[in-house]
Each structure stands twice: as structure tokens, then as C-alpha cells.
Write a protein that holds these residues in place. Structure first.
Motif, PDB file in Angstrom:
ATOM      1  N   LEU A   1      44.464  51.315  51.351  1.00 21.28           N
ATOM      2  CA  LEU A   1      43.694  50.259  50.699  1.00 21.28           C
ATOM      3  C   LEU A   1      43.232  50.849  49.367  1.00 21.28           C
ATOM      4  CD1 LEU A   1      42.306  47.490  50.660  1.00 21.28           C
ATOM      5  CD2 LEU A   1      40.316  48.571  51.740  1.00 21.28           C
ATOM      6  N   VAL A   2      44.009  50.593  48.315  1.00 26.09           N
ATOM      7  CA  VAL A   2      43.757  51.239  47.023  1.00 26.09           C
ATOM      8  C   VAL A   2      43.854  50.208  45.910  1.00 26.09           C
ATOM      9  CG1 VAL A   2      44.607  53.488  47.775  1.00 26.09           C
ATOM     10  CG2 VAL A   2      46.198  51.848  46.774  1.00 26.09           C
ATOM     11  N   SER A   3      43.274  50.609  44.788  1.00 21.74           N
ATOM     12  CA  SER A   3      43.382  49.784  43.586  1.00 21.74           C
ATOM     13  C   SER A   3      43.873  50.659  42.444  1.00 21.74           C
ATOM     14  CB  SER A   3      42.018  49.163  43.241  1.00 21.74           C
ATOM     15  OG  SER A   3      41.108  50.189  42.846  1.00 21.74           O
TER      16      SER A   3
ATOM     17  N   VAL B   1      45.804  44.230  34.274  1.00 21.78           N
ATOM     18  CA  VAL B   1      45.111  43.717  35.446  1.00 21.78           C
ATOM     19  C   VAL B   1      44.802  44.880  36.386  1.00 21.78           C
ATOM     20  CG1 VAL B   1      46.242  41.468  35.299  1.00 21.78           C
ATOM     21  CG2 VAL B   1      47.259  43.296  36.699  1.00 21.78           C
ATOM     22  N   GLU B   2      43.968  44.570  37.361  1.00 23.10           N
ATOM     23  CA  GLU B   2      43.660  45.553  38.409  1.00 23.10           C
ATOM     24  C   GLU B   2      44.317  45.079  39.699  1.00 23.10           C
ATOM     25  OE1 GLU B   2      39.876  48.090  40.208  1.00 23.10           O
ATOM     26  OE2 GLU B   2      39.525  46.281  39.004  1.00 23.10           O
ATOM     27  N   PHE B   3      45.209  45.943  40.216  1.00 24.35           N
ATOM     28  CA  PHE B   3      45.932  45.601  41.431  1.00 24.35           C
ATOM     29  C   PHE B   3      45.151  46.076  42.656  1.00 24.35           C
ATOM     30  CE2 PHE B   3      49.566  45.189  38.595  1.00 24.35           C
ATOM     31  CZ  PHE B   3      50.256  44.117  39.155  1.00 24.35           C
ATOM     32  N   LEU B   4      45.310  45.326  43.739  1.00 22.94           N
ATOM     33  CA  LEU B   4      44.762  45.706  45.034  1.00 22.94           C
ATOM     34  C   LEU B   4      45.913  45.752  46.029  1.00 22.94           C
ATOM     35  CD1 LEU B   4      42.425  46.229  47.064  1.00 22.94           C
ATOM     36  CD2 LEU B   4      42.324  43.741  47.384  1.00 22.94           C
TER      37      LEU B   4
ATOM     38  N   SER C   1      36.678  35.145  43.832  1.00 21.00           N
ATOM     39  CA  SER C   1      35.528  35.859  44.384  1.00 21.00           C
ATOM     40  C   SER C   1      35.945  36.851  45.473  1.00 21.00           C
ATOM     41  CB  SER C   1      34.526  34.844  44.946  1.00 21.00           C
ATOM     42  OG  SER C   1      33.434  35.523  45.546  1.00 21.00           O
ATOM     43  N   SER C   2      36.837  36.406  46.364  1.00 19.67           N
ATOM     44  CA  SER C   2      37.280  37.280  47.461  1.00 19.67           C
ATOM     45  C   SER C   2      38.067  38.482  46.934  1.00 19.67           C
ATOM     46  CB  SER C   2      38.129  36.492  48.448  1.00 19.67           C
ATOM     47  OG  SER C   2      37.366  35.495  49.085  1.00 19.67           O
ATOM     48  N   VAL C   3      38.949  38.239  45.958  1.00 20.72           N
ATOM     49  CA  VAL C   3      39.734  39.338  45.383  1.00 20.72           C
ATOM     50  C   VAL C   3      38.812  40.320  44.678  1.00 20.72           C
ATOM     51  CG1 VAL C   3      41.490  39.951  43.674  1.00 20.72           C
ATOM     52  CG2 VAL C   3      41.829  37.967  45.166  1.00 20.72           C
ATOM     53  N   SER C   4      37.819  39.796  43.944  1.00 21.33           N
ATOM     54  CA  SER C   4      36.871  40.673  43.255  1.00 21.33           C
ATOM     55  C   SER C   4      36.100  41.538  44.250  1.00 21.33           C
ATOM     56  CB  SER C   4      35.902  39.822  42.426  1.00 21.33           C
ATOM     57  OG  SER C   4      34.947  40.662  41.790  1.00 21.33           O
ATOM     58  N   GLN C   5      35.668  40.940  45.353  1.00 19.85           N
ATOM     59  CA  GLN C   5      34.925  41.690  46.364  1.00 19.85           C
ATOM     60  C   GLN C   5      35.834  42.734  47.034  1.00 19.85           C
ATOM     61  OE1 GLN C   5      31.743  41.570  46.827  1.00 19.85           O
ATOM     62  NE2 GLN C   5      31.653  42.964  48.600  1.00 19.85           N
TER      63      GLN C   5
ATOM     64  N   ALA D   1      37.719  48.485  47.804  1.00 18.79           N
ATOM     65  CA  ALA D   1      38.741  49.510  47.592  1.00 18.79           C
ATOM     66  C   ALA D   1      38.237  50.622  46.687  1.00 18.79           C
ATOM     67  CB  ALA D   1      40.005  48.887  47.007  1.00 18.79           C
ATOM     68  N   ASN D   2      37.399  50.264  45.701  1.00 15.79           N
ATOM     69  CA  ASN D   2      36.831  51.249  44.768  1.00 15.79           C
ATOM     70  C   ASN D   2      35.546  51.884  45.298  1.00 15.79           C
ATOM     71  OD1 ASN D   2      38.828  50.882  42.772  1.00 15.79           O
ATOM     72  ND2 ASN D   2      37.784  49.040  42.014  1.00 15.79           N
ATOM     73  N   LYS D   3      35.235  51.564  46.589  1.00 17.06           N
ATOM     74  CA  LYS D   3      34.038  52.111  47.244  1.00 17.06           C
ATOM     75  C   LYS D   3      32.759  51.741  46.489  1.00 17.06           C
ATOM     76  CE  LYS D   3      36.335  56.003  49.480  1.00 17.06           C
ATOM     77  NZ  LYS D   3      37.672  55.382  49.341  1.00 17.06           N
ATOM     78  N   GLN D   4      32.783  50.532  45.933  1.00 18.80           N
ATOM     79  CA  GLN D   4      31.600  50.005  45.263  1.00 18.80           C
ATOM     80  C   GLN D   4      30.868  48.993  46.132  1.00 18.80           C
ATOM     81  OE1 GLN D   4      33.256  48.384  41.672  1.00 18.80           O
ATOM     82  NE2 GLN D   4      33.478  50.395  40.673  1.00 18.80           N
ATOM     83  N   ALA D   5      31.456  48.673  47.274  1.00 22.65           N
ATOM     84  CA  ALA D   5      30.835  47.725  48.204  1.00 22.65           C
ATOM     85  C   ALA D   5      31.316  48.062  49.608  1.00 22.65           C
ATOM     86  CB  ALA D   5      31.189  46.286  47.847  1.00 22.65           C
ATOM     87  N   ALA D   6      30.533  47.674  50.595  1.00 24.76           N
ATOM     88  CA  ALA D   6      30.876  47.941  51.988  1.00 24.76           C
ATOM     89  C   ALA D   6      31.749  46.816  52.528  1.00 24.76           C
ATOM     90  CB  ALA D   6      29.611  48.069  52.821  1.00 24.76           C
TER      91      ALA D   6
END
Length: 261
Positions: free
Chosen positions: A176-178, A192-195, A231-235, A240-245
Motif C-alpha cells: 500500500l504505497v504512493s 499526479v499522486e498514485f496510490l 474525498s476517499s482517494v485523498s484519505q 498510505a503516506n502514514k498521515q492518517a490512520a
């Protein structure tokens, strides 16, 4: 006449005394000779005894030395027997090694074509896989091909590199990476930022968060998603960036699994 008899008696007495003394002297001389001979015999006996004692002592030393030599010989026999067993074992090991070397040579001839096929198969897999970090993965495969053709690289190192490449591709399936890359959106190249969610989904979102898209396995193309996914993709990118749980369900464009044919 009387004087003559007296003289005769006196002379006789003197003669008798002389004879007695002579006999005594003669007896004393013989006794002394006997004593001297006895002393000489004792001396000879003592000297003989000394020589016998010396011979006995020398004999004891020879016997002791003989026993020591015999003991040493027995020890050497045991030691030589042990060395012989070790030599026999080493010969057996050498024979096994020779067989192993022959086997390695055979395996080496077989493993090289197998590794080449593995690299080609991996290239085909990456080409038809979800295109996450595709250029990086194809560059790694190109390096593998160069390595396969390098005669200075040992076969074991080549195999290790191929195995490592397969391991990396396997790990991608659980990742699970970006990462950041560029993509054409409506004919315009945008950063863009890929997930990447394993091999389940590959989505992207523009830096301003206004446009999101996903890879469609069926069509083999990226498609722009409706604004409802932004919104879901942003979250998900924050997770993935360990900025949110990862503490809630997210709505993402994941295709339903297909039935195997």
C-alpha cells in the motif's frame, strides 16, 4: 765327654728350637699366603659381582627401553590406524566432491537457460500487469538481462538477482504505497499522486485534489472517476503516506473478482 754331651745337647736343643721356629715361620708364611689368596679371591669375587651388577643394570635398562619402544610401537599402530581411517574418509569426501562438481557443472548448464526464461516471463508479466511504477520495473528487468549476458558474474549471483526480482514483484502484491508520476489527462500531461493497493487497484489524484482516476483492467486504460471518489482517494493517500490512520472504510474503484476460467 761330659762337655761334649752337654754341647751336643745344647746344639741339639738349639737345632730343635731352630727347627721349631723354622716350622713356625714356614707355617706362618703358608697361612699368610692362604690369607692373601683369600683376600685376592674376595677382591676378584667383588669385582665379578660389580661386573654382574653392571650387567644386570644394563640389562634392566635395555629391557625398560625395549618395553618403552614396544609401547611406542603399539601407540603408533593405533595412531596409524586412525590416520588410515581419516584418509579413507577424506577419499570418500573427495569422491563426493568430485561427483558434486560434475553435478554442479550439469546444473549450471541447465540453470542458465532456466534463468533466461524466468527473466523473459517476468518481463511479460510486468508488461501485462497493472502499470504501477512500470518504467522502474522494466528498467530492473533490463538490468537483469544485461547481468545474464555478463560472463564475469557467477551463476549463483545471477540466480540470486533473479530470485530477488521475483521476490520484489511478489511484495508488490501486498503493498500500500504512493508515488508521484505524470499522466495524460484529456490530452494534457499532469503530475499526479498514485496510490497502489497491491494488485487490486491503482488510482491517482491531481495535486489540487480535484481530479481522480483509476486503472481499468478490462479496457487496459486509466479512466477519470466521478467527483464522489475525490474525498476517499485523498484519505487513502494520507493513509498510505502514514498521515492518517486506517480507521474507516473508504470507497474506492475496485473491480469485483472474476471467475477463473
Amino acid at each position: 765327654m761330659i762337655k761334649h754331651r752337654v754341647r751336643t745337647i745344647v746344639l741339639s736343643a738349639v737345632a730343635a728350637g731352630t727347627l721349631v721356629w723354622g716350622a713356625a715361620v714356614a707355617g706362618a708364611t703358608e697361612l699368610q699366603d692362604v690369607l692373601n689368596e683369600g683376600a685376592a679371591a674376595n677382591k676378584i669375587a667383588q669385582e665379578s659381582q660389580k661386573r654382574i651388577d653392571g650387567i644386570v643394570e644394563d640389562t634392566d635398562k635395555i629391557v625398560a627401553e625395549y618395553k618403552a619402544v614396544v609401547k611406542t610401537i603399539e601407540g603408533l599402530k593405533i595412531y596409524n590406524a586412525q590416520l588410515q581411517r581419516q584418509i579413507d574418509n577424506q577419499k570418500a569426501v573427495m569422491e563426493d566432491l568430485n561427483q558434486s562438481i560434475k553435478q554442479v557443472t550439469y546444473v549450471k548448464r541447465q540453470i542458465t537457460p532456466t534463468m533466461v526464461k524466468m527473466v523473459d516471463a517476468l518481463e511479460q508479466f510486468v508488461t501485462h500487469d497493472i502499470p504501477f511504477q512500470k518504467e522502474t520495473r522494466l528498467d530492473s528487468i533490463a538490468n537483469l538481462k544485461t547481468l545474464m549476458d555478463d560472463p564475469s558474474v557467477d551463476a549463483s549471483e545471477k540466480f540470486r538477482s533473479v530470485f530477488e526480482a521475483y521476490q520484489i514483484e511478489s511484495d508488490y502484491g501486498r503493498a500500500l504505497v504512493s508515488y508521484t508520476d505524470s499522466i495524460d489527462i484529456d490530452g494534457v500531461s499532469r503530475e499526479v499522486e498514485f496510490l497502489q493497493i497491491g494488485r487490486v487497484a491503482l488510482v491517482y489524484q491531481t495535486k489540487d485534489g480535484k481530479v481522480s482516476g483509476a486503472w481499468n483492467k478490462t479496457t487496459g486504460q486509466f479512466e477519470v472517476l466521478s467527483d464522489d471518489y475525490n474525498s476517499s482517494v485523498s484519505q487513502a493517500l494520507k493513509v498510505a503516506n502514514k498521515q492518517a490512520a486506517a480507521d474507516r472504510l473508504l470507497r474506492l474503484p475496485i473491480l469485483a473478482p472474476e471467475q477463473a476460467k
